[in-house]
Each structure stands twice: as structure tokens, then as C-alpha cells.
Design a protein around this motif. Structure first.
Motif, short mmCIF file in Angstrom:
data_model
loop_
_atom_site.label_atom_id
_atom_site.label_comp_id
_atom_site.label_asym_id
_atom_site.label_seq_id
_atom_site.Cartn_x
_atom_site.Cartn_y
_atom_site.Cartn_z
N ILE A 36 0.83 -1.21 0.00
CA ILE A 36 0.00 0.00 0.00
C ILE A 36 0.87 1.26 0.00
O ILE A 36 2.06 1.22 0.30
CB ILE A 36 -0.96 0.02 1.21
CG1 ILE A 36 -0.16 0.22 2.50
CG2 ILE A 36 -1.82 -1.22 1.28
CD1 ILE A 36 -0.17 1.59 3.00
N ARG A 37 0.18 2.34 -0.36
CA ARG A 37 0.81 3.66 -0.34
C ARG A 37 -0.11 4.59 0.45
O ARG A 37 -1.32 4.61 0.22
CB ARG A 37 0.96 4.16 -1.77
CG ARG A 37 1.31 5.64 -1.89
CD ARG A 37 1.52 6.02 -3.35
NE ARG A 37 0.52 5.38 -4.20
CZ ARG A 37 0.78 4.76 -5.36
NH1 ARG A 37 1.99 4.72 -5.84
NH2 ARG A 37 -0.21 4.20 -6.04
N ILE A 38 0.45 5.35 1.39
CA ILE A 38 -0.36 6.35 2.08
C ILE A 38 -0.53 7.53 1.14
O ILE A 38 0.45 8.22 0.82
CB ILE A 38 0.30 6.83 3.39
CG1 ILE A 38 0.60 5.65 4.32
CG2 ILE A 38 -0.61 7.83 4.11
CD1 ILE A 38 1.27 6.04 5.63
N SER A 39 -1.74 7.74 0.67
CA SER A 39 -1.98 8.83 -0.28
C SER A 39 -2.17 10.16 0.42
O SER A 39 -1.72 11.20 -0.05
CB SER A 39 -3.23 8.54 -1.11
OG SER A 39 -3.01 7.39 -1.89
N MET A 40 -2.88 10.13 1.53
CA MET A 40 -3.13 11.38 2.25
C MET A 40 -3.17 11.10 3.76
O MET A 40 -3.61 10.04 4.19
CB MET A 40 -4.48 11.97 1.84
CG MET A 40 -4.63 12.28 0.38
SD MET A 40 -6.35 12.78 -0.01
CE MET A 40 -6.31 14.49 0.47
N ILE A 41 -2.73 12.11 4.48
CA ILE A 41 -2.91 12.12 5.93
C ILE A 41 -3.82 13.30 6.23
O ILE A 41 -3.50 14.43 5.86
CB ILE A 41 -1.56 12.28 6.65
CG1 ILE A 41 -0.74 10.98 6.55
CG2 ILE A 41 -1.77 12.66 8.11
CD1 ILE A 41 0.66 11.09 7.12
N ILE A 42 -4.96 13.01 6.85
CA ILE A 42 -5.93 14.08 7.08
C ILE A 42 -5.83 14.58 8.52
O ILE A 42 -5.93 13.81 9.47
CB ILE A 42 -7.38 13.58 6.85
CG1 ILE A 42 -7.50 12.87 5.49
CG2 ILE A 42 -8.39 14.71 6.99
CD1 ILE A 42 -7.15 13.74 4.31
N SER A 43 -5.57 15.87 8.65
CA SER A 43 -5.61 16.49 9.98
C SER A 43 -6.07 17.92 9.81
O SER A 43 -5.32 18.78 9.38
CB SER A 43 -4.22 16.46 10.62
OG SER A 43 -4.21 17.30 11.75
N ASN A 44 -7.32 18.17 10.13
CA ASN A 44 -7.88 19.51 9.92
C ASN A 44 -7.13 20.59 10.68
O ASN A 44 -7.08 21.74 10.26
CB ASN A 44 -9.37 19.53 10.29
CG ASN A 44 -10.23 19.11 9.10
OD1 ASN A 44 -9.81 19.22 7.93
ND2 ASN A 44 -11.42 18.60 9.38
N SER A 45 -6.48 20.23 11.80
CA SER A 45 -5.79 21.28 12.56
C SER A 45 -4.36 21.52 12.10
O SER A 45 -3.70 22.41 12.61
CB SER A 45 -5.82 20.96 14.07
OG SER A 45 -5.61 19.59 14.29
N HIS A 46 -3.88 20.73 11.15
CA HIS A 46 -2.51 20.95 10.68
C HIS A 46 -2.41 20.99 9.16
O HIS A 46 -1.35 20.67 8.60
CB HIS A 46 -1.60 19.82 11.22
CG HIS A 46 -1.53 19.75 12.70
ND1 HIS A 46 -0.90 20.69 13.46
CD2 HIS A 46 -2.05 18.85 13.59
CE1 HIS A 46 -1.00 20.38 14.75
NE2 HIS A 46 -1.70 19.26 14.85
N VAL A 47 -3.49 21.37 8.49
CA VAL A 47 -3.52 21.35 7.03
C VAL A 47 -2.32 22.10 6.44
O VAL A 47 -2.02 23.23 6.84
CB VAL A 47 -4.83 21.98 6.50
CG1 VAL A 47 -4.80 22.07 4.97
CG2 VAL A 47 -6.03 21.17 6.96
#
Lengths: 348, 348, 348, 348
Positions: free
Chosen positions: B27-38
Motif C-alpha cells: 500500500i501507499r499512504i496517499s493522504m494524511i488528514i488532519s484539519n488542525s494541521h492542514v
């Protein structure tokens, strides 16, 4: 696949070495030598290895019989123990490569071994054949060499921090004062009052002020790097953590540095080709290097005092011992230098 | 290579997930979602990842735009936060796979969410689509399912310990009493008095006696496994370590066990196909499972009391959270179940 | 001023005893006996006492010579060591008072010493003269007695928790399951792998399941308190703190308790005259009792399971050893029971 | 019996102060001021004090009303908070004595407060009335003074170590480099990432290099002691313990010391009248001073480097804060200087 052997795998540095080598794609651990556990599963001696390996401990005699099938031997033994074994190994197998994680070949003069470690080598020729090697500083020494003296943990953290400063001829060093903090695994695995839980937990202490054995190799290497630095003040401390070293190096200067001199830039350039050395923008926490082969350096020029302060952090069992040994092996074997040394991130 | 996304990667379970997935070969991490650190580098938010990834944090809106290119989403969020996001994700991408590390889909009844977690689902249909899955016990549930409710840390350690006993119809269980000890990472990363160093170090405490939220999922799963066990007594404790859980389960019996009954053999057979479950001959130390996806079980039949005592130890962030989530993903994706889950041995 | 002597002052319980007695207004420490340190300043053997005492260690022979000037002797020795010494002491001085902090007189039957501790008494008469005494439960036993068997740390924490429940005849006890967590000082001061820093720090473990020696004295005292409780399930754990014990006792019941039954009120009344026993409104943290002679109890009735859960916390070296010994001495000597046992508050 | 008041008793230094004063035979705590807990039992706010005191928290307004009955006020507040309160207190009660444990009166110049602490005093006259006092060095300053600025923890450990060296005119000091290690209580009780358990445990870090606020008071006092030392290099570190400070001070010299010069003797003479200062023969462990008002000094002259290295250890909350404040109070009140400051030995 190359065949390697580890002598002294039950200590903390030895365990770390087994851990790294079990995942190294180019080598196979052929034997684990432990005279006190011959015949036992290594994973029964060190429970943490259950499921990771089904190797059994062998004796030195077992090794001598098979030594011609072996490409490289690591030794992780208390000082004074490896030199006789190595003499025998290289007599039987002239081509064998040796990496000694102990102190037995770190110094140049037989008299220094007597002074600092209280033993002498019978075969003084052998001392000269061993190359003391922190890869980032001494890679070139390994050309045409088969024998490596793997550096001590404190010296690794300290020499990596001082080298960029020495490299800049515009910085006139006056004195070097180094305070280091080490985790308890640095004092070995044998139980004693000084490493028992209740004596360590909630406490900390300075020890061996002015006379720690690692001073001998630090001094020797500093002399090679610069004619101006004779010695350092080195004060090690034990703190209640399992692994890791913080060295805080203060360098007093003879000249004022140009206000524009960018110390961090100097460090970044000096280590621009070295993926394990990170120059930090802020004071780093020790846990940033634990369980990695990295050394994080934070250099700071204090205008107020005209001193340079450098924070240098490593994992004493990895960059300070087993990781650096594997890095050295990679060089000896012409593998990519970071092979087997990119570990998963572990936190907390 | 499959594209996956992690929502909530800055908590301890989320960090562990990133760590594991960065090394997962399929697998590949495509995105890391963190609304407080965009927009920030993930490695600037969590310094330990410097050198390991140069991914930047994205917003949920970024994810919604690209969701059709994504194969699987992990969520590691506080309870009550993931259900709305998931509703939206699956409306846009019907084929997406979801693994929720939080509690939002672990229970079957909407009323139980209200009772234990103080929120309700708007879309009650969705609850039924999620499968609660400890792989060693519930692999079969995942056939034809795309949505997994990843179990809590305490329930994982407890259910794995009780299941073999329930499976043997000759053992008539009376009552089950479980005491668990957890490391501090289990209480999350947000600073509070109750996880500040000076309050934890040198101390320990029982908490949430008789009312810990994990009781709800333990009870629910026990009912599925056996008609005879209604509930357990569960007393969690916080102890001053970073990671790991020890659950000590005492099962009082209605019948005396045959003196020949071999409890360890029962456990070994029950888990004979499960490489992450180890049956120990001795009481294990917690550090034997730290930084692994293993669960070590030590079952003991006490003739004196006619009770069974089982010690069950896991790493709360790996087998109790991120590791189990990846194990579940491997099943969903038809990878070998231990892909990406064989870590280097770390000790001490 | 009474003259007392301490035999075995260099262990952790012994050190704690010296610490308390140095501040006790009615007594004077006449001698500290340590055969392995005869002639040395106690404060050179245990550095922490520098400035607190200039007593030197004496030999047992020194003691035998002066025994007629001594009012009371404390012994804090490994099991099997005190019974011979005591035999000799009381032959020379018939009036001497003895408090044994070890296990040598805690049991009633010689055969139990053989079974649990693997030694036997030559003088079985002496066993009967010793009174096992947790003051809050057994003060009355000390009338006309000069010899006290000071209870073990785990039994103290457990018996104090169960006694109020047994005292209420409306509560029909079914089974008792006790899980205890102990700090490392409980395992003594001698260095070993099992108490070395790196093995303990970051870990925890259950040990001696179903066969811990303290079970013998717990069982014996429970039988005296109630005909209905034959034994308990006792699972001790080691956790990485220096001092303190948490015992979590689950009592399964044969009858349902009246919903109005106020368990905390029962406990408060039972211990209304005992200043060292505190009934807590919330789950207490272990550090609330560290460095005190208190026992904090938190009783909880769980309607869901119909079990009683009691948290009992003590400092293993004070209420679980030296503090309780001094409390017992105060009773023997007719001093106020809390004399010398109100320590300054220490936190964190 | 004198009546004293503590403002800010819920922080760690404040708690320690309450603990010490509750046992002080000449004083009575009349009020504990905490605006955020008015009306609550202090022992409900800080559970550890249950049974030790039944004082309730009062407001500042309560204090102003009763200030004429008060003899002395301690303040243990964050910087910038005490100066206004003190202005008001001394306007109402001209005779009141004040000991400020915070930083608000430690410096001499208003501009320094702006530079280092980012606030200014309105009443600059008041600054001059406060005497900065480490009793062993500055007792004489307290004659005719009612107001004490209690020194910071790092400066106490450092100045006590350097003073004897400065006192000897034959030692020509070149530079002073100080590395200090502090327990986590030094960073206060408010929860934050930087003092949360998982971030601290197993780690350590240097911080505020070259700019720690305590530098201001160290520099100021050094200038008073010697014209030759302008400043020091000060690098503080946080280590994972609750309490205690180790300062390791390296002094480089302009002249070589006579081989006969006995550094330890110099220190012993300098502090011959000071019962809290101990000169150690060996490198001391931090736990030797924890929970005492002592400072242990270990001076070492290193012939190899011609540097002096001094290890100085204190308990940051006692000798570094509350204990020293009580010692200062004892001087102000003409009590014996160690009144209330001889604590029971606590170990481990």
C-alpha cells in the motif's frame, strides 16, 4: 547471502545486533556464540526473540570448526575478551572480516590499553590492522581493511558533534567541555546495585569524572582531527531511561565569530551526504533518535558568551553500537550504507 | 499498490498506523488528514517522523475531492467523530473500504451508543454493515464486508484470553473477573493532570470501575460467544509505562476440572493457525510484546481454588489498535495476514 | 526513653524502620546489627542517612553482650534467619520484646513453614507465643504478649479490605479474587535480573500465580475471621515504581445486596476509630499513600454484576512493613498508636 | 506562634511549603489563598493532604481584611503575579514580612524584568527593598530587612557550587560552563505536551540554551561575588524524574593549581558552619538529596585538563524553593536556621 557470526549476543548491544541482522537482506546469521548457553535456543535465553529466530547458541569451538565458511564475525564482549579470540580466528581464516564492538582495538598504543583498560595485547601487530571508524568521519580508513574497531557510544556522539567545528579553520577553539547523559543499558546487562531499579528510578548521577575510559579514544581521535585540541573535559551522567545518549558540548572560542556565521549551515554542509545525521532547528528530545541509527545535532552559537553549544543525541545501542557496526559492515561489504538500518518509527 | 488514507494520524494510535503503513509493501499512504494541521509536513507535527515521510497534512475537503482514487480509509478519531465522515465517504465512493479504529461502530444497537458513549447514529443502517473483528476470532465475519469496526485495546486482550475456555464445553464457567493494567498512551495524547508526568510517575491507579466504556463491546461479544456468560467484572488500572496492556482474567468454575486437563494444550490448539498468538510456559513480562503485534497468553489452572487464571499481554497501540487494524486490512485486501506486521525485535 | 535494636537495617524495610525510629520521641536506637558491615558507619553503608545518624553497625555478638539493657528488638531479615537469633535473645533476656518483620513467626503450624518457606522451627513452643497483628484488626491479641509477627505487605492490604465485608453477616460471600500490584522495593534490595532497571522500566508482570508465599498467612487469617472463606485467588504483579501496593479485591456474592446498602458507610463505621484507615470517595491514586502509614480503601458495589470491588492501597515499606511494626511497638509499649507515624506530606 | 499565609499553595512549590509549615513548631498557617478554589478544603484540591490539614482556601480579599493579624506572607506564584499583591499587602500592614518564591523581586533593575520576564514594576522603590538571599551566602543581607526574594532552583544549585572557588583568590577563573538536569516538577504543575507522561518518560532534552530566565539572576549574583566572572554558559536539561536538580559546573582556569591544593578542604571550610551543605567524597546520586533541604557538593580538580568540575545536587522543591524559603523565614524570625527542616530519611 553472506554468512556472519555474532560472539556475545546476550548483552544489550549483542541483542540489538541480532535484531538488526535478522532483518538485513544481504546476510544470514550462521551462528550465535555464547559459551554460557551452548545448545539453548537464543529465544529461550532472550525471550523477546521468540518467533523471530530459532537459532541455538553455539560454543567458540563450534565456531573454530566452521570458520572457513564464515564471511564476517561481530564480537560484542567485555573489554579484554576479544583480542585472543580474534587472534585465533584470523589465523584459521585469513580472509575473514572482523568487527569488534568492544574496546580491545580502539586505541593505537599497547601502553594505552594498559593505562585505561588494564590489559595488554600480545600481538601488537594486530592493533595496527584495526581501523577505528565512525563512517561519517572515517569511511576512507576502511579501504583495503578487513578489521574494524567499532567506536564507543559516548565518543560517537561527541566526535560527530565536534568534527564540523574543527573543519572550519576560521573557528579558533579554546576548550571543549562535554557533559553526557546516558541510559542505563549503557552500563551493561549484569545486575548490580548501580543498575537496580530502585537505585536508578527517580535518581541520576555523574560518574567517572575525568577518568572515564572513553576519554582515551576521544582524545586519540581529536588529535588526529586537529593539532589544537589536546583533550576535553568529559563528565558522563546516568539518567533513568533504558536507552539513548545526550551529549552537550560547549566549545569556548579564542576569536569572536562573525555575527553572520551560520553554524547550522556549516553542519548541514559538512554532513550533506550523510543520511543518518540530522541537523535540528530546535533542541531535540532524546526520544526522536531512540530506536534509530540517526544522530541529531543541534548547534548553537551564543553571542552573549562567545561559546558554541552543540547538542548531540544518539541511541547508544544503535548508532552508538550495533547500528554503527552494521553501517560499518555495509561499507566493508560494499552494500548501500543504510541497508538494514531504516527502522519503523516507534513512538511513544 | 493500493491507495489508503488516514484520518486522525496525530494521536498515538494514528502515529503507530502511519509507522506501520509506511513499511507495508502493498500500500501507499496517499493522504494524511488532519484539519488542525492542514498544509504542514506530518514530520513537523510529529518530529519522530523526520526522514521517514514527507507527506503533508490535508483537510477532509481535500479527501472528499479525491476519494474516488482511494481504496481504503482508516479513521483514528475520538468517539462520535467518525460516523458522519464515513457517511459522506461512502456516499461518494460506494466501493471504498473503511476501517474505523474508534468506537463509533463497535456496538450493535444505537441505544448502546447513547448509553455508553452519549451519542446516536443518524444512519442506523450503517451500524449493521460494520463488522467487529479480532481476526483470530472473527475472520469469517469479513467475507463480503467492506467496513470494519476495529476492536478496543482492553477487549482485544480479554476476548483473546477467554475464547479458548469458552470453546471447551467441558469447562463450566461461573464468573469472570478481569483486572487490566494499561500504559499511559491508552489515555490519548491530549495533556491533562491525569496524564502529566509527575502525577503518573511513581504512582498507579484503578479507574472507571464497573463502568468503563469497553465493557459494552466486551459484553456484546461475550454474548455472541456463549449464552452462559452475561457480563464480566472489569477493573482497569493505569500504570507508569508508555505502552502495553496486561489483562489478568480469573474464571471461577462450576465444575472441577479433570486433573489431567491440560489448559495450555487447549490454548495451543485453539490458536494453532494464528502466528500472532503465543502461549507462554511462564508468566510473561509486558516488554515481551511491546512493539509487536503479538498477544502472549499464559493460562493457569489453580487446583487449590478451582479457578482458571489467564494472563494476556498485548501492545495497546499495535495489537490493541493500529497493528490489528492493518491485520484486518490485510484480510480485506486478501494479503497475507502478517504482511507489514513482523517488526524488528526491540529491547530494552 | 526505651532502648531498641534493629537487626537487618540495610534492606529497604530495615532502612525505613531506622528512618522512622530516628524521629520517634519515646525510643532510642541503641544498636544497628549488620554482620556484614560491623564497625562501619550506618550512613556510610546507606548514604542517604548521612547527617541523620552517626550510629555504627554492630555484630550479633555485640548485641548478645548488651541484650539486658535492651527493651525491644526489631528483626528485618530474610525468612528462615530470625528464628534462631530470637531463641537466643529471649533465653538471655526474658523480658525483652520482639517484633519480627520477616515471615518466621507469621504462621501457626510448623508444617506450614515447611510447605511454604522450606524450613522448620526447632522450638515449636515459640511459634505460639508470637501474635500476628495488623493493629486495626488484631490489637486485642497483644494483651499479655511480648512477641509480634509483623504481617506481610500484601496480606496487610488485602485483609484490611476484606475485614469490613466479613463483619457484615448480611453479605454472603461466594469467592474472593485479589489482584495486587507492587513496587519493586517489595522484592528486596539484592540485585538480580528481575529487579534491574532495564528489565523493569517500561514493563510489568504477573508472578507466582497461585503459589505466592503470602497466600499462607492470608488463608490462615481469613479462616480465623470467617468460616465461609476458605481461600482466595491471589495474583501479584510487579510494576515499575519504587514503593506502594494496590490490591484490587473482587468479592462475588451469593445474595443480592439491598440497593440501599451503603458499602462506604459500612467501611467508615468499621474503621471509625482507626486514624490510619481512610475510606475514599473516588478511586485513589497510589501516590496518595506513598510515604505514609495510611491504608486508603475504596469499596464499590457493582449492581450490574452483583460483585463488590475494593481498592486497597498502602505503602509497602511503611504500613506494609516498618510503619506497621512501629504501630505495633506503640501498642506493646502503651504509647499513643500513631506516635512517630505522622510524616510530612510528600508530593510529587 | 506566628501567623503566616501562603498565596499560591496548589503548585508544586506551594504544596511543599504547606507540607513543611504544617510541621514547623513556631508558626501556624492562618490562611491558604487560592482564588480559583475559594471555600474548598485544601485537602480536596490536593488529595495528598487529606488528614494533614483541614484548612480551606480563601480569597485575596479575605486576606486583605485580616492582613493586620498576619506576621508573614509567602507567595508562590507565576512571574508577574506577585508584585501587585505585595504592593497592596505592605500598604495595609507596614510591619508584615514577605517571602516571594517567584521571580518578581530577584533582579535589581526594572529593565532586566522587562528583558527577561516581559513585565515592569510600577513601584521601583519596592525592588530595592527586597533582598535576594541564599542563606549560606547572603545571610547578612537580611539584617533590617523584611522582604526576601527567594532564589530560583537552578541559581541556588549553581551559586552554592561556585562561591567557594571564587572565595579563593589563588584560583584564577577563566570560564564557567554549567549543565543542569532538572526533574519535571521544575516546569510547574500545569498540564502541557512538554510535561505529559509519554513525552517525558524514556526521553530527556536540553532546552532554553543560552536564554533561560535564571541566567539573569545567576549573572547578577556572580557580578556581586567577583569582578572577573561576567557570565556563564548555562544549559538546562529536563530528565524523567519528579524532583531534583544536578548541576555540573566546569570551571576552566587561567593558572595551574598547586598539586597540593585540596579543593574538598576549601569547600569544607567555606561551609563549615552550614549544616545543609555536605561535601561529598564521591560523586553523589541525586536521590541522596531528594526530600531534604541539603545541597551536596562534589568538587574535583582535574590535573589532566586543569579544570575544576563541581557536582551540585539539591531537591528543586525544597532547597530550590520551599525549604530555602522556610530557612529564610527562620532567619527573619530569629529561629534556629534548620527549624522545621530536618525531615525523615526517605529511600527508595
Amino acid at each position: 547471502m553472506k554468512n556472519i557470526v555474532i560472539i556475545g549476543a546476550t548483552g544489550y548491544a549483542g541483542q540489538q545486533l541480532v535484531s538488526i541482522l535478522l532483518k538485513h537482506k544481504h546476510i544470514r546469521i550462521s551462528m550465535i556464540i555464547s559459551n554460557s548457553h551452548v545448545g539453548k535456543l537464543f529465544s529461550d535465553v532472550i525471550g523477546k526473540f521468540r518467533g523471530a529466530t530459532d537459532l541455538r547458541c553455539s560454543s567458540l569451538d563450534d565456531l573454530y570448526k566452521k570458520i572457513n565458511d564464515i564471511d564476517l564475525v561481530f564480537l560484542a564482549l567485555p573489554h579484554g575478551k576479544s583480542n585472543k579470540i580474534i587472534n585465533k580466528l584470523i589465523q584459521i581464516n585469513k580472509k575473514i572480516k572482523i568487527i569488534d564492538l568492544g574496546a580491545d582495538f580502539r586505541l593505537e598504543k599497547n601502553s594505552d590499553f594498559l593505562k585505561w583498560y588494564n590489559f595488554t595485547h600480545e600481538n601488537t601487530n594486530l592493533i595496527k590492522k584495526f581501523k577505528y571508524c565512525i563512517p561519517e568521519l572515517h569511511r576512507d580508513r576502511l579501504r583495503n581493511s578487513n578489521y574494524i574497531a567499532n567506536p564507543g557510544c559516548y565518543p560517537t556522539s561527541i566526535l560527530l558533534a565536534i568534527a564540523p567545528v574543527i573543519s572550519n579553520k576560521n573557528i579558533l577553539i579554546d576548550k571543549v567541555i562535554c557533559n553526557s547523559l546516558s541510559g542505563v543499558s549503557g552500563s551493561g546487562r549484569n545486575p548490580s546495585y548501580s543498575n537496580s531499579f530502585c537505585e536508578i528510578n527517580g535518581s541520576a548521577k555523574a560518574y567517572s569524572i575525568g577518568e572515564h575510559r572513553h576519554l582515551s579514544e576521544i582524545d586519540q581521535q581529536l588529535k588526529i582531527m586537529s593539532k589544537n585540541i589536546k583533550t576535553i573535559q568529559f563528565t558522563p551522567h546516568l539518567i533513568p531511561i533504558n536507552r539513548g545518549i545526550i551529549s552537550t558540548i560547549t566549545i569556548t572560542l579564542k576569536n569572536e565569530l562573525d555575527i553572520d556565521s551560520n553554524l547550522k549551515e556549516l553542519f548541514r554542509e559538512f554532513y550533506s551526504d550523510d543520511s543518518f545525521i540530522k541537523i535540528s532547528q530546535n533542541e531535540p528530545s532524546l526520544n526522536e533518535v531512540c530506536n534509530t541509527n540517526n544522530c541529531i545535532l543541534y548547534p548553537y552559537y551564543d553571542k552573549r558568551t562567545n561559546n558554541i553549544v552543540i547538542i548531540s543525541i544518539i541511541d547508544n545501542l544503535i548508532k552508538g553500537a550495533a547500528g554503527q557496526a552494521v553501517q560499518n559492515m555495509n561499507i566493508l561489504m560494499n552494500y548501500k550504507e543504510n541497508t538494514g538500518l531504516k527502522f519503523p518509527v516507534i513512538f511513544p
